[in-house]
Write a protein that holds these residues in place. Structure first.
Motif, PDB file in Angstrom:
ATOM      1  N   ASP A 280       0.825  -1.208   0.000  1.00  0.00           N
ATOM      2  CA  ASP A 280       0.000   0.000   0.000  1.00  0.00           C
ATOM      3  C   ASP A 280       0.858   1.257   0.000  1.00  0.00           C
ATOM      4  O   ASP A 280       0.352   2.353  -0.233  1.00  0.00           O
ATOM      5  CB  ASP A 280      -0.931   0.015   1.215  1.00  0.00           C
ATOM      6  N   GLY A 281       2.137   1.118   0.343  1.00  0.00           N
ATOM      7  CA  GLY A 281       3.115   2.183   0.122  1.00  0.00           C
ATOM      8  C   GLY A 281       3.342   3.142   1.244  1.00  0.00           C
ATOM      9  O   GLY A 281       4.476   3.396   1.621  1.00  0.00           O
ATOM     10  N   SER A 282       2.309   3.702   1.834  1.00  0.00           N
ATOM     11  CA  SER A 282       2.501   4.718   2.870  1.00  0.00           C
ATOM     12  C   SER A 282       1.151   5.094   3.457  1.00  0.00           C
ATOM     13  O   SER A 282       0.109   4.907   2.839  1.00  0.00           O
ATOM     14  CB  SER A 282       3.173   5.962   2.279  1.00  0.00           C
ATOM     15  N   ASP A 283       1.188   5.634   4.656  1.00  0.00           N
ATOM     16  CA  ASP A 283      -0.038   6.171   5.258  1.00  0.00           C
ATOM     17  C   ASP A 283       0.072   7.672   5.505  1.00  0.00           C
ATOM     18  O   ASP A 283      -0.701   8.250   6.264  1.00  0.00           O
ATOM     19  CB  ASP A 283      -0.341   5.442   6.575  1.00  0.00           C
ATOM     20  N   LYS A 284       1.035   8.314   4.851  1.00  0.00           N
ATOM     21  CA  LYS A 284       1.247   9.741   5.061  1.00  0.00           C
ATOM     22  C   LYS A 284       0.113  10.564   4.449  1.00  0.00           C
ATOM     23  O   LYS A 284      -0.437  10.229   3.400  1.00  0.00           O
ATOM     24  CB  LYS A 284       2.587  10.173   4.471  1.00  0.00           C
ATOM     25  N   ILE A 285      -0.204  11.686   5.111  1.00  0.00           N
ATOM     26  CA  ILE A 285      -1.348  12.522   4.747  1.00  0.00           C
ATOM     27  C   ILE A 285      -0.880  13.814   4.076  1.00  0.00           C
ATOM     28  O   ILE A 285       0.071  14.455   4.526  1.00  0.00           O
ATOM     29  CB  ILE A 285      -2.183  12.855   6.000  1.00  0.00           C
ATOM     30  N   ILE A 286      -1.565  14.181   2.997  1.00  0.00           N
ATOM     31  CA  ILE A 286      -1.402  15.491   2.366  1.00  0.00           C
ATOM     32  C   ILE A 286      -2.527  16.382   2.897  1.00  0.00           C
ATOM     33  O   ILE A 286      -3.713  16.094   2.709  1.00  0.00           O
ATOM     34  CB  ILE A 286      -1.488  15.383   0.831  1.00  0.00           C
ATOM     35  N   THR A 287      -2.149  17.445   3.583  1.00  0.00           N
ATOM     36  CA  THR A 287      -3.165  18.269   4.259  1.00  0.00           C
ATOM     37  C   THR A 287      -3.865  19.241   3.313  1.00  0.00           C
ATOM     38  O   THR A 287      -5.018  19.619   3.546  1.00  0.00           O
ATOM     39  CB  THR A 287      -2.522  19.055   5.408  1.00  0.00           C
TER      40      THR A 287
END
Length: 701
Positions: A215-222
């Motif tokens: 799935d690669g990442s769970d980082k958020i773009i705000t």
């Protein structure tokens, strides 16, 4: 900022006292000193096309073996390349593709770094890089990686500009045991691979199958570009805050057959991926892009006489960039007019055919002459596009809210089908004119069917200054061929191609000191300076300020230094440190080059805790990256990432276990997002993955 650095001193406390004994650095005077230090594996071919001891190579080169790659816990080629001095891997918002920035040479499409597999370029002519649907490259099929910093066009031609990466895949001799393995970890990551090899008389074969899903990442773009559109249009349709779309599913196969002087290789790469942020830096969580890439080459290597050998090689490379699920450029409800979103689906299909001949004559006592010629046909044989905006198949305006229209094979597609032919000649002389001095000279002439010819020389003087020191003075010129999109983009509301472009050029001078005071220590210091001209950039059209056209307009210069230290304290502890400083300047604005680090540190500690237990700890430090003067955001944060790999390989059991952790301190590391003058679409930059953990098991049979 505070760096949680795992130091060598801390690690020494973990060792029994007996491991702290001073290593005996006695040198066998009857042996060749450099052979003893480097060993048979530390030969390099990328510098001249001739296998050369790395300390004598007329270039600044780094070599990684399969064992080194495994011990560092690398799961993708980017894990390896980030450890090369002066090479930093940034990210493009579209697809989160890697940008291999050598010595401050940065561009979003990254056509200035040439990547080859077994000496054959895998450049896609559409944008001049490795593929817009790259999706990474696994490492289990790799026998060696050779990296050369600096220009290489005198040997390899187009795009061997800022640096060259050659990936050498495994053959039957590189595979001691058949193997099946499985790795699983964070972000629902799963890796499976199978390695098979064997021989019957003079016939040898090797096959490596690899599968990767994450799935690669769970980082958020705000906030994203649509956030600004919402403000302008009074809507609320942005997908931000939301996750970066880094879903990846890969299938890889590498195979090789050897019979006497004949070698046949084949490879297949299939990719299914998310779109990263999105084509327009507006979050696009649903799109899926794919690529199918397959290559085939056959080579015949013949030692005709003791002093003359030659190689004939033919290769075929087919590569695609396809849309599996619509690219949503702007989301549903964009501008109150597009209920399905603004959709555009460009696709490209390329094939590359190459025929090369090169030969080496060493019949003279002080000269080795290498020469050759070749032909390359790059054919963008099909382009496809569907969209619901701009012009339709008959040239009519597509009203907002219309269904998708297919403009393939019309005058209103984004890029017409096109091809180019390249023929070349080269010659190189390695002249050992005294016992301690060697001069390498070379020149290559390339003729292109679409933009003309280019000639690129090189000159390298290597002085064996003493038993422990080699001194190198290097000069080279290189070029980057304009990509098909830079030459031929049409029907793009913001970016147009230019058929009159010239290739980018660079001239580089380097001074290198390679010092080994003992066979357990080494130090390499290199200084460089370059001038990069005819840089292809997008500048406003004379008639329309909002339309950008590709032009040979930019200029850049730089000077810098790179330091590498390696110390084998004893059979237990090995320490590697490198540092790179780059002072790159935009000669048009007289400002520092944007987004590239001025300082890079890499610190690796390897511990053989027992005969079967190996620990590798890596620290990668990135410092001092610049934003544009028009960018009002705060300075780009420095970061330090620490990775760890613990591997257990029992001697008498056919099982190997590993625990791998990347970014173990969960640092919030980010690569810079671009700005458009005062406008910033992604104000909080491009987040890198946080802490990841993987468990791995291998079974040999």
């Amino acid at each position: 900022m505070k760096f949680k650095l795992l130091t060598t001193a801390t690690l020494l406390l973990l060792l029994p006292n007996t491991y702290a004994d001073v290593y005996n650095d006695t040198i066998d005077e009857s042996a060749d000193f450099f052979d003893d230090f480097y060993g048979s594996e530390q030969m390099v071919e990328i510098a001249t096309g001739i296998k050369t001891q790395i300390y004598k190579a007329p270039a600044v080169a780094t070599v990684f073996t399969a064992e080194q790659i495994k011990n560092m816990g690398a799961t993708d080629i980017d894990d390896v390349l980030e450890t090369v001095p002066g090479l930093h891997i940034s990210r493009n918002a579209i697809g989160y593709n890697p940008i291999y920035s050598f010595r401050g040479i940065y561009s979003s499409n990254n056509g200035q770094a040439l990547m080859m597999i077994n000496g054959t370029p895998i450049t896609n002519s559409f944008t001049g890089n490795r593929n817009q649907v790259w999706g990474g490259m696994p490492v289990e099929a790799i026998a060696r990686i050779e990296v050369m910093r600096g220009p290489g066009s005198a040997i390899y031609g187009a795009d061997a500009f800022a640096g060259v990466i050659n990936i050498i895949t495994k053959n039957a001799d590189d595979i001691a045991d058949n193997q099946v393995a499985y790795r699983a970890g964070t972000f629902d990551t799963h890796d499976v691979w199978l390695t098979l090899a064997g021989h019957s008389g003079n016939f040898k074969y090797a096959s490596i199958f690899e599968y990767h899903k994450t799935d690669g990442s769970d980082k958020i773009i705000t906030a994203d570009r649509q956030t600004l559109n919402d403000i302008a249009h009074g809507t609320s349709v942005s997908n931000a805050p939301g996750q970066v779309s880094r879903y990846t599913e890969n299938y890889d196969y590498r195979g090789e057959l050897n019979y006497h002087d004949l070698t046949i290789r084949a490879g297949i790469q299939k990719r299914l991926r998310g779109i990263g942020i999105g084509l327009a830096e507006a979050l696009d969580p649903s799109s899926r892009q794919s690529s199918t890439r397959w290559n085939f080459d056959i080579s015949y290597d013949k030692q005709l006489t003791p002093n003359f050998e030659y190689q004939i090689k033919a290769s075929y490379f087919d590569t695609t960039q396809e849309v599996e699920k619509d690219y949503i450029i702007y989301p549903s409800g964009y501008a109150n007019s597009y209920p399905d979103g603004l959709i555009g689906n460009p696709e490209v299909f390329e094939r590359h055919k190459r025929l090369n001949f090169n030969a080496l004559y060493s019949g003279w006592s002080t000269h080795k002459i290498r020469f050759g010629m070749g032909y390359h046909n790059a054919d963008l044989y099909k382009t496809k596009e569907t969209k619901n905006f701009s012009f339709g198949a008959n040239g009519e305006n597509i009203p907002p809210g219309s269904p998708l229209q297919d403009v393939s094979d019309t005058d209103y597609i984004f890029l017409k089908e096109r091809a180019r032919d390249n023929t070349y000649l080269f010659i190189q002389d390695v002249w050992n004119f005294t016992n301690d001095w060697e001069l390498t000279t070379g020149i290559r002439y390339d003729q292109y069917s679409d933009f003309g010819s280019t000639t690129n020389p090189r000159l390298a003087l290597v002085w064996s200054t003493s038993l422990n020191l080699s001194t190198k003075l290097l000069y080279g010129k290189a070029f980057r061929a304009p990509s098909f999109s830079e030459l031929g983009n049409i029907n793009n509301p913001s970016q147009l191609g230019n058929p009159n472009l010239n290739p980018e050029t660079i001239e580089t001078t380097e001074l290198v000191f390679d010092y080994h005071p003992a066979n357990s220590m080494s130090a390499i210091v290199s200084f460089y300076q370059y001038n990069w001209d005819e840089i292809i950039i997008l500048i406003p059209d004379n008639d329309e300020e909002n339309i950008l056209t590709s032009q040979n307009y930019g200029k850049q210069s730089a000077q810098g230094a790179e330091l590498e230290l390696n110390w084998k304290y004893n059979d237990i502890l090995n320490i590697s440190i490198n540092y790179a400083y780059s002072d790159a300047k935009n000669d048009l604005t007289n400002q520092k080059v944007l987004y590239v680090p001025a300082h890079q540190w890499f610190i690796q500690t390897e511990l053989n805790l027992s005969e079967s237990l190996h620990l590798n700890i890596r620290n990668n430090i990135i410092q001092d990256r610049q934003r544009a003067l028009s960018d009002s955001r705060k300075d780009i944060d420095d970061y330090l990432l620490t990775d760890l790999a613990l591997r257990w390989s029992p001697v008498n059991i056919p099982i190997e276990l590993a625990l791998i952790s990347k970014n173990i301190f969960n640092v919030d590391a980010r690569e810079p997002s671009l700005n458009r003058k005062e406008v910033v679409y992604l104000p909080n930059d491009l987040p890198l993955p946080g802490r990841t953990l993987f468990g791995e098991i291998r079974y040999r049979f």
